[in-house]
Design a protein around this motif. Structure first.
Motif, PDB file in Angstrom:
ATOM      1  N   UNK A 116     -10.508  33.242  44.182  1.00 31.97           N
ATOM      2  CA  UNK A 116      -9.659  32.260  43.494  1.00 31.97           C
ATOM      3  C   UNK A 116      -8.237  32.185  44.067  1.00 31.97           C
ATOM      4  N   UNK A 117      -7.960  32.976  45.126  1.00 34.43           N
ATOM      5  CA  UNK A 117      -6.628  33.027  45.742  1.00 34.43           C
ATOM      6  C   UNK A 117      -5.547  33.336  44.708  1.00 34.43           C
ATOM      7  N   UNK A 118      -5.813  34.346  43.892  1.00 34.23           N
ATOM      8  CA  UNK A 118      -4.880  34.741  42.837  1.00 34.23           C
ATOM      9  C   UNK A 118      -3.726  35.552  43.416  1.00 34.23           C
ATOM     10  N   UNK A 119      -2.536  35.319  42.871  1.00 33.82           N
ATOM     11  CA  UNK A 119      -1.350  36.065  43.308  1.00 33.82           C
ATOM     12  C   UNK A 119      -0.816  36.992  42.223  1.00 33.82           C
ATOM     13  N   UNK A 120      -1.425  36.966  41.046  1.00 34.44           N
ATOM     14  CA  UNK A 120      -0.993  37.878  39.991  1.00 34.44           C
ATOM     15  C   UNK A 120      -1.602  39.256  40.254  1.00 34.44           C
ATOM     16  N   UNK A 121      -0.951  40.293  39.773  1.00 32.69           N
ATOM     17  CA  UNK A 121      -1.467  41.645  39.903  1.00 32.69           C
ATOM     18  C   UNK A 121      -2.574  41.836  38.884  1.00 32.69           C
ATOM     19  N   UNK A 122      -3.753  42.244  39.344  1.00 37.32           N
ATOM     20  CA  UNK A 122      -4.885  42.505  38.460  1.00 37.32           C
ATOM     21  C   UNK A 122      -5.149  44.006  38.462  1.00 37.32           C
ATOM     22  N   UNK A 123      -5.317  44.577  37.276  1.00 40.58           N
ATOM     23  CA  UNK A 123      -5.603  46.004  37.179  1.00 40.58           C
ATOM     24  C   UNK A 123      -6.852  46.240  36.343  1.00 40.58           C
ATOM     25  N   UNK A 124      -7.475  47.387  36.589  1.00 43.11           N
ATOM     26  CA  UNK A 124      -8.764  47.746  36.012  1.00 43.11           C
ATOM     27  C   UNK A 124      -8.598  48.798  34.913  1.00 43.11           C
ATOM     28  N   UNK A 125      -9.197  48.542  33.750  1.00 43.12           N
ATOM     29  CA  UNK A 125      -9.168  49.485  32.629  1.00 43.12           C
ATOM     30  C   UNK A 125     -10.596  49.712  32.115  1.00 43.12           C
ATOM     31  N   UNK A 126     -11.465  50.335  32.952  1.00 47.23           N
ATOM     32  CA  UNK A 126     -12.870  50.493  32.560  1.00 47.23           C
ATOM     33  C   UNK A 126     -13.060  51.375  31.321  1.00 47.23           C
ATOM     34  N   UNK A 127     -12.132  52.309  31.095  1.00 48.72           N
ATOM     35  CA  UNK A 127     -12.248  53.186  29.916  1.00 48.72           C
ATOM     36  C   UNK A 127     -11.726  52.490  28.653  1.00 48.72           C
ATOM     37  N   UNK A 128     -11.073  51.345  28.852  1.00 43.95           N
ATOM     38  CA  UNK A 128     -10.534  50.518  27.754  1.00 43.95           C
ATOM     39  C   UNK A 128      -9.444  51.218  26.949  1.00 43.95           C
ATOM     40  N   UNK A 129      -8.805  52.238  27.522  1.00 44.60           N
ATOM     41  CA  UNK A 129      -7.753  52.955  26.795  1.00 44.60           C
ATOM     42  C   UNK A 129      -6.507  52.092  26.626  1.00 44.60           C
ATOM     43  N   UNK A 130      -6.135  51.357  27.669  1.00 39.53           N
ATOM     44  CA  UNK A 130      -4.946  50.504  27.583  1.00 39.53           C
ATOM     45  C   UNK A 130      -5.258  49.297  26.701  1.00 39.53           C
ATOM     46  N   UNK A 131      -6.448  48.732  26.854  1.00 40.30           N
ATOM     47  CA  UNK A 131      -6.869  47.632  25.982  1.00 40.30           C
ATOM     48  C   UNK A 131      -6.733  48.049  24.513  1.00 40.30           C
ATOM     49  N   UNK A 132      -7.188  49.256  24.187  1.00 33.73           N
ATOM     50  CA  UNK A 132      -7.113  49.734  22.810  1.00 33.73           C
ATOM     51  C   UNK A 132      -5.670  50.012  22.392  1.00 33.73           C
ATOM     52  N   UNK A 133      -4.863  50.562  23.307  1.00 29.82           N
ATOM     53  CA  UNK A 133      -3.466  50.858  22.981  1.00 29.82           C
ATOM     54  C   UNK A 133      -2.694  49.590  22.616  1.00 29.82           C
ATOM     55  N   UNK A 134      -3.076  48.469  23.225  1.00 32.05           N
ATOM     56  CA  UNK A 134      -2.417  47.195  22.947  1.00 32.05           C
ATOM     57  C   UNK A 134      -3.107  46.405  21.826  1.00 32.05           C
ATOM     58  N   UNK A 135      -4.170  46.959  21.255  1.00 31.19           N
ATOM     59  CA  UNK A 135      -4.901  46.245  20.203  1.00 31.19           C
ATOM     60  C   UNK A 135      -5.696  45.076  20.738  1.00 31.19           C
ATOM     61  N   UNK A 136      -6.006  45.117  22.036  1.00 31.37           N
ATOM     62  CA  UNK A 136      -6.697  44.000  22.690  1.00 31.37           C
ATOM     63  C   UNK A 136      -8.193  44.264  22.886  1.00 31.37           C
ATOM     64  N   UNK A 137      -8.720  45.243  22.152  1.00 32.25           N
ATOM     65  CA  UNK A 137     -10.151  45.510  22.202  1.00 32.25           C
ATOM     66  C   UNK A 137     -10.603  45.792  20.781  1.00 32.25           C
ATOM     67  N   UNK A 138     -11.658  45.132  20.358  1.00 30.78           N
ATOM     68  CA  UNK A 138     -12.162  45.362  19.018  1.00 30.78           C
ATOM     69  C   UNK A 138     -13.100  44.262  18.594  1.00 30.78           C
ATOM     70  N   UNK A 139     -13.227  44.100  17.290  1.00 36.65           N
ATOM     71  CA  UNK A 139     -14.151  43.105  16.754  1.00 36.65           C
ATOM     72  C   UNK A 139     -13.553  41.711  16.894  1.00 36.65           C
ATOM     73  N   UNK A 140     -14.393  40.789  17.339  1.00 37.31           N
ATOM     74  CA  UNK A 140     -13.980  39.390  17.452  1.00 37.31           C
ATOM     75  C   UNK A 140     -15.200  38.522  17.176  1.00 37.31           C
TER      76      UNK A 140
END
Length: 155
Positions: free
Chosen positions: A86-110
């Motif tokens: 996609x020729x992206x220029x934003x920094x993409x990072x990987x959180x396979x353990x979902x620890x950061x996702x959970x710390x930000x409240x961005x993982x859960x029931x939806x």
């Protein structure tokens, strides 16, 4: 379900591998404003639209003092494929353990297609120069989100 962040909360610190496997830390951006956005999966239509919108507006955001980091549970190899395709220029990072996702409240029931599921909640956070959450936006739409964010930030 992890607690949701509010404006004024300290942004949870993180160090995650980028598409090349190199560590990227929120602390690396101290003194600058950072938009940290969480998305479910690379190479999917909505996430592609959102990442392309951030890339298309990266010059405006950068010139206004904002860095952009996209976080997903995808492996660095998949992020590299996504970035290159996609020729992206934003920094993409990987959180396979979902620890950061959970710390930000961005993982859960939806709700997805009318069913309750557990997964990544598409969310965006604006972190100020001092590492404090200035904006915490949950359940954002992939399409039109970046334009609304730019308007809300008065850029």
């Amino acid at each position: 379900m992890s607690a949701r962040l509010q404006p004024g909360d300290p942004a949870p610190a993180f160090t995650l591998p980028d598409a090349e496997g190199k560590p990227v830390s929120l602390a690396d951006h101290a003194g600058r404003k950072v938009i940290v956005y969480f998305y479910p999966a690379a190479l999917t239509p909505g996430c592609t639209k959102q990442a392309c919108d951030f890339t298309d507006n990266l010059d405006l955001l950068a010139s206004s003092g904002y860095d952009v980091i996209g976080v997903s549970p995808d492996a660095p190899e998949k992020l590299a494929k996504f970035r290159d395709k996609e020729e992206l220029r934003v920094t993409l990072v990987s959180d396979p353990e979902k620890q950061v996702l959970q710390a930000y409240g961005a993982f859960g029931e939806k709700t997805m297609y009318g069913k309750k599921v557990t997964g990544v909640i598409r969310s965006t956070f604006v972190v100020d120069e001092n590492g404090t959450v200035a904006h915490a936006l949950y359940n954002v739409r992939a399409t039109g989100h970046v334009a609304k964010l730019i308007k809300d930030l008065k850029l």
